[in-house]
Write an enzyme that holds these catalytic residues in place. Structure first.
Site, PDB file in Angstrom:
ATOM      1  N   CYS A  70       0.811  -1.230   0.000  1.00 32.94           N
ATOM      2  CA  CYS A  70       0.000   0.000   0.000  1.00 32.94           C
ATOM      3  C   CYS A  70       0.840   1.275   0.000  1.00 32.94           C
ATOM      4  O   CYS A  70       0.827   2.025  -0.968  1.00 32.94           O
ATOM      5  CB  CYS A  70      -0.924   0.008   1.216  1.00 32.94           C
ATOM      6  SG  CYS A  70      -2.086  -1.365   1.200  1.00 32.94           S
TER       7      CYS A  70
HETATM    8  N1  LIG Z   1      -2.932  -5.782   1.768  1.00 32.91           N
HETATM    9  C1  LIG Z   1      -3.428  -4.769   2.443  1.00 32.91           C
HETATM   10  O1  LIG Z   1      -3.129  -4.599   3.623  1.00 32.91           O
HETATM   11  C2  LIG Z   1      -4.394  -3.788   1.788  1.00 32.91           C
HETATM   12  C3  LIG Z   1      -5.046  -2.857   2.611  1.00 32.91           C
HETATM   13  C4  LIG Z   1      -5.973  -1.979   2.041  1.00 32.91           C
HETATM   14  C5  LIG Z   1      -6.204  -2.016   0.666  1.00 32.91           C
HETATM   15  N2  LIG Z   1      -5.526  -2.906  -0.123  1.00 32.91           N
HETATM   16  C6  LIG Z   1      -5.843  -2.927  -1.561  1.00 32.91           C
HETATM   17  O2  LIG Z   1      -6.699  -4.037  -1.804  1.00 32.91           O
HETATM   18  C7  LIG Z   1      -6.443  -4.590  -3.104  1.00 32.91           C
HETATM   19  C8  LIG Z   1      -6.085  -6.066  -2.981  1.00 32.91           C
HETATM   20  O3  LIG Z   1      -4.894  -6.179  -2.220  1.00 32.91           O
HETATM   21  P1  LIG Z   1      -4.428  -7.536  -1.553  1.00 32.91           P
HETATM   22  O4  LIG Z   1      -3.286  -7.178  -0.666  1.00 32.91           O
HETATM   23  O5  LIG Z   1      -5.598  -8.262  -0.985  1.00 32.91           O
HETATM   24  O6  LIG Z   1      -3.902  -8.330  -2.839  1.00 32.91           O
HETATM   25  P2  LIG Z   1      -3.504  -9.892  -2.923  1.00 32.91           P
HETATM   26  O7  LIG Z   1      -2.497  -9.985  -3.997  1.00 32.91           O
HETATM   27  O8  LIG Z   1      -3.224 -10.416  -1.559  1.00 32.91           O
HETATM   28  O9  LIG Z   1      -4.862 -10.589  -3.407  1.00 32.91           O
HETATM   29  C9  LIG Z   1      -5.436 -10.347  -4.632  1.00 32.91           C
HETATM   30  C10 LIG Z   1      -6.088 -11.616  -5.136  1.00 32.91           C
HETATM   31  O10 LIG Z   1      -6.773 -11.308  -6.344  1.00 32.91           O
HETATM   32  C11 LIG Z   1      -6.683 -12.442  -7.188  1.00 32.91           C
HETATM   33  N3  LIG Z   1      -6.994 -12.020  -8.552  1.00 32.91           N
HETATM   34  C12 LIG Z   1      -6.264 -11.256  -9.383  1.00 32.91           C
HETATM   35  N4  LIG Z   1      -6.917 -11.068 -10.542  1.00 32.91           N
HETATM   36  C13 LIG Z   1      -8.101 -11.714 -10.426  1.00 32.91           C
HETATM   37  C14 LIG Z   1      -9.213 -11.889 -11.280  1.00 32.91           C
HETATM   38  N5  LIG Z   1      -9.247 -11.331 -12.502  1.00 32.91           N
HETATM   39  N6  LIG Z   1     -10.248 -12.644 -10.851  1.00 32.91           N
HETATM   40  C15 LIG Z   1     -10.219 -13.215  -9.626  1.00 32.91           C
HETATM   41  N7  LIG Z   1      -9.189 -13.083  -8.772  1.00 32.91           N
HETATM   42  C16 LIG Z   1      -8.148 -12.336  -9.166  1.00 32.91           C
HETATM   43  C17 LIG Z   1      -5.261 -12.933  -6.971  1.00 32.91           C
HETATM   44  O11 LIG Z   1      -5.122 -14.278  -7.366  1.00 32.91           O
HETATM   45  C18 LIG Z   1      -5.120 -12.741  -5.449  1.00 32.91           C
HETATM   46  O12 LIG Z   1      -5.506 -13.908  -4.742  1.00 32.91           O
HETATM   47  C19 LIG Z   1      -5.338  -3.723  -3.699  1.00 32.91           C
HETATM   48  O13 LIG Z   1      -5.915  -2.687  -4.436  1.00 32.91           O
HETATM   49  C20 LIG Z   1      -4.664  -3.124  -2.469  1.00 32.91           C
HETATM   50  O14 LIG Z   1      -4.027  -1.909  -2.758  1.00 32.91           O
HETATM   51  C21 LIG Z   1      -4.641  -3.807   0.425  1.00 32.91           C
END
Ligand SMILES: NC(=O)c1ccc[n+]([C@@H]2O[C@H](COP(=O)([O-])OP(=O)(O)OC[C@H]3O[C@@H](n4cnc5c(N)ncnc54)[C@H](O)[C@@H]3O)[C@@H](O)[C@H]2O)c1
Length: 428
Positions: A260
């Site tokens: 992030c």
């Molecule tokens: N990690 C954090 O602490 C956090 C906190 C707040 C916001 N965010 C935001 O949330 C979003 C997700 O982050 P994350 O850390 O959970 O990512 P992540 O990489 O842990 O998880 C994302 C998931 O999406 C799946 N994916 C990708 N493309 C896909 C598709 N077309 N169809 C279905 N599944 C698909 C991937 O396989 C993966 O399992 C990002 O925008 C991030 O900036 C993350």
């Protein structure tokens, strides 16, 4: 109510569990078969989510996972939690969001709530995702389906952080979209914060993370200034934070990490450029934060020199590979930057991290893939000329290092002042 969550990662999985615990029927959707299979077998793949929590929801029939995104046709609401990284040129990469939009659009049932949760720049939901959903479905947002943006506020590794208790901002494409989304989120989240548009909600999320990024840069700069004046920045912050108003503590470190804070601010600086303006604070904070690994290595070099050694040819142990304490997530970790730079200077590098026993392949640091954590014991660790504490997991007794290595560069204030071996510790 049946709620689908697309993207079962660090954001999606906690939401899945919270909605299922709150009584919703939940369909988890991910392209990654391994995650889908694990969930269907009642197994968690994220440290701070217990398999017991997953198994309970499978047992009571409220949770199912699939790779089939056409199953959005069964849902009342779908929440999109897919990655929003940066491209190599540091521009926003919306491809995951847009591909998800394309894959679900032909299967949207009339009346569904579609909520984008991924962090992104203002305008994404209405200007980028909406046309894809409308074109693929033949529907109109605000008429045939409800479109909202609701950013996630996750604090991985913080046991006090509970999805249900973190207030959730929601902005709708229309007032009715917002009302329908409130019906969905109120099942699982105690406090909702409705705002007047998707753009406001998108900007609120970026503002939160930019605030953090800029303030971390500020304390990193103060640390370097105070070090020249022989003033301990940690003691300064402890004193300053006793002010009951108008101050919030941030802590210095070896650079930014995670999915992030190093990434999200650049979504806004890119958008600012598109609008013909500049995000000067963001750029400056980026400069300071990315210079921190060089500062840390500089401090290491000074300490080695005092012992007649150089970085070149020294054996250096990085302690803590994950980007923050008590998680296994090593994405964008500054520890990798330190390792790469140290190797570039001719040092021999290894790492210790109880949460990251082996480095998995990644795009940025593929050459470290397969490297294993050293063991936490005197025999192994006393072979190193120096250790850099990059991330301080709470289960590690860092004071022990004082017995094992002659130089400890402590970027996290992890070694206690009372440690009998405090002389070899260099703050950085
Ligand atoms: N990690 C954090 O602490 C956090 C906190 C707040 C916001 N965010 C935001 O949330 C979003 C997700 O982050 P994350 O850390 O959970 O990512 P992540 O990489 O842990 O998880 C994302 C998931 O999406 C799946 N994916 C990708 N493309 C896909 C598709 N077309 N169809 C279905 N599944 C698909 C991937 O396989 C993966 O399992 C990002 O925008 C991030 O900036 C993350």
């Amino acid at each position: 109510m049946k709620v689908g969550i697309i993207g079962l990662g660090y954001v999606g999985l906690p939401l899945v569990i919270q909605f299922a615990k709150s009584g919703a029927q939940v369909l988890g959707i991910d392209l990654d078969e391994k995650k889908v299979n694990a969930l269907n077998k009642g197994q968690s793949y994220i440290n701070h989510i217990s398999s017991e929590d997953v198994q309970n929801q499978i047992d009571n029939g409220r949770l199912e996972a699939t790779t089939d995104s056409s199953r959005v046709n069964e849902l009342d609401a779908v929440l999109i939690c897919v990655p929003t990284p940066l491209k190599e040129n540091r521009e926003p990469d919306l491809s995951y969001v847009l591909i998800t939009g394309q894959s679900i659009a032909p299967h949207l049932p009339e009346g569904i709530v579609v909520s984008l949760e991924s962090t992104t720049y203002p305008g994404t939901t209405e200007d980028e995702l909406r046309p894809i959903l409308e074109e693929g479905s033949g529907f109109k947002a605000g008429i045939n389906f409800h479109l909202v943006y609701s950013p996630e506020r996750e604090d991985p590794g913080n046991p006090a952080s509970q999805v249900a208790k973190i207030p959730k901002v929601i902005g709708g494409f229309t007032p009715e979209c917002l009302e329908k989304a409130k019906d969905v989120y109120s099942i699982a989240i105690e406090t909702l914060v409705p705002v007047s548009s998707c753009r406001i909600a998108e900007a609120a999320k970026l503002t939160e993370n930019i605030f953090r990024c800029v303030n971390i840069a500020l304390v990193n700069e103060l640390k370097m200034i105070y070090q020249k004046m022989d003033i301990d920045v940690w003691e300064v912050i402890e004193a300053a934070k006793t002010k009951p108003f108008g101050f919030m503590p941030f802590y210095p470190g070896p650079g930014l990490g995670g999915h992030c804070i190093p990434i999200d601010p650049f979504y806004l600086s890119w958008k600012a450029r598109q609008e013909g303006t500049e995000a000067r604070f963001i750029e400056l904070a980026g400069e300071v934060n990315t210079s921190m690994p060089d500062y840390v290595i500089g401090r290491l070099g000074e300490a080695l020199k005092r012992q007649g050694k150089t970085v070149e040819g020294s054996k250096v142990l990085i302690v803590g590979l994950a980007y923050k304490p008590d998680v296994e997530d090593d994405r964008e970790s500054p520890s990798y930057v330190l390792m790469e730079k140290l190797e570039g200077l001719g040092a021999e590098v290894a790492y210790y991290d109880l949460h990251v026993p082996i480095i998995l392949p990644s795009r940025e640091y593929s050459h470290f893939a397969g490297m294993k954590s050293v063991l936490w014991n005197k025999e192994g660790i006393s072979a190193y000329d120096a250790a850099i504490i990059s991330t301080a997991h709470s289960a590690v007794d860092h004071d022990q290092l004082g017995d094992w290595v002659p130089i400890i560069v402590d970027t996290r204030h992890a070694i206690s002042i009372s440690s009998p071996h405090h002389e070899g510790v260099i703050g950085a």
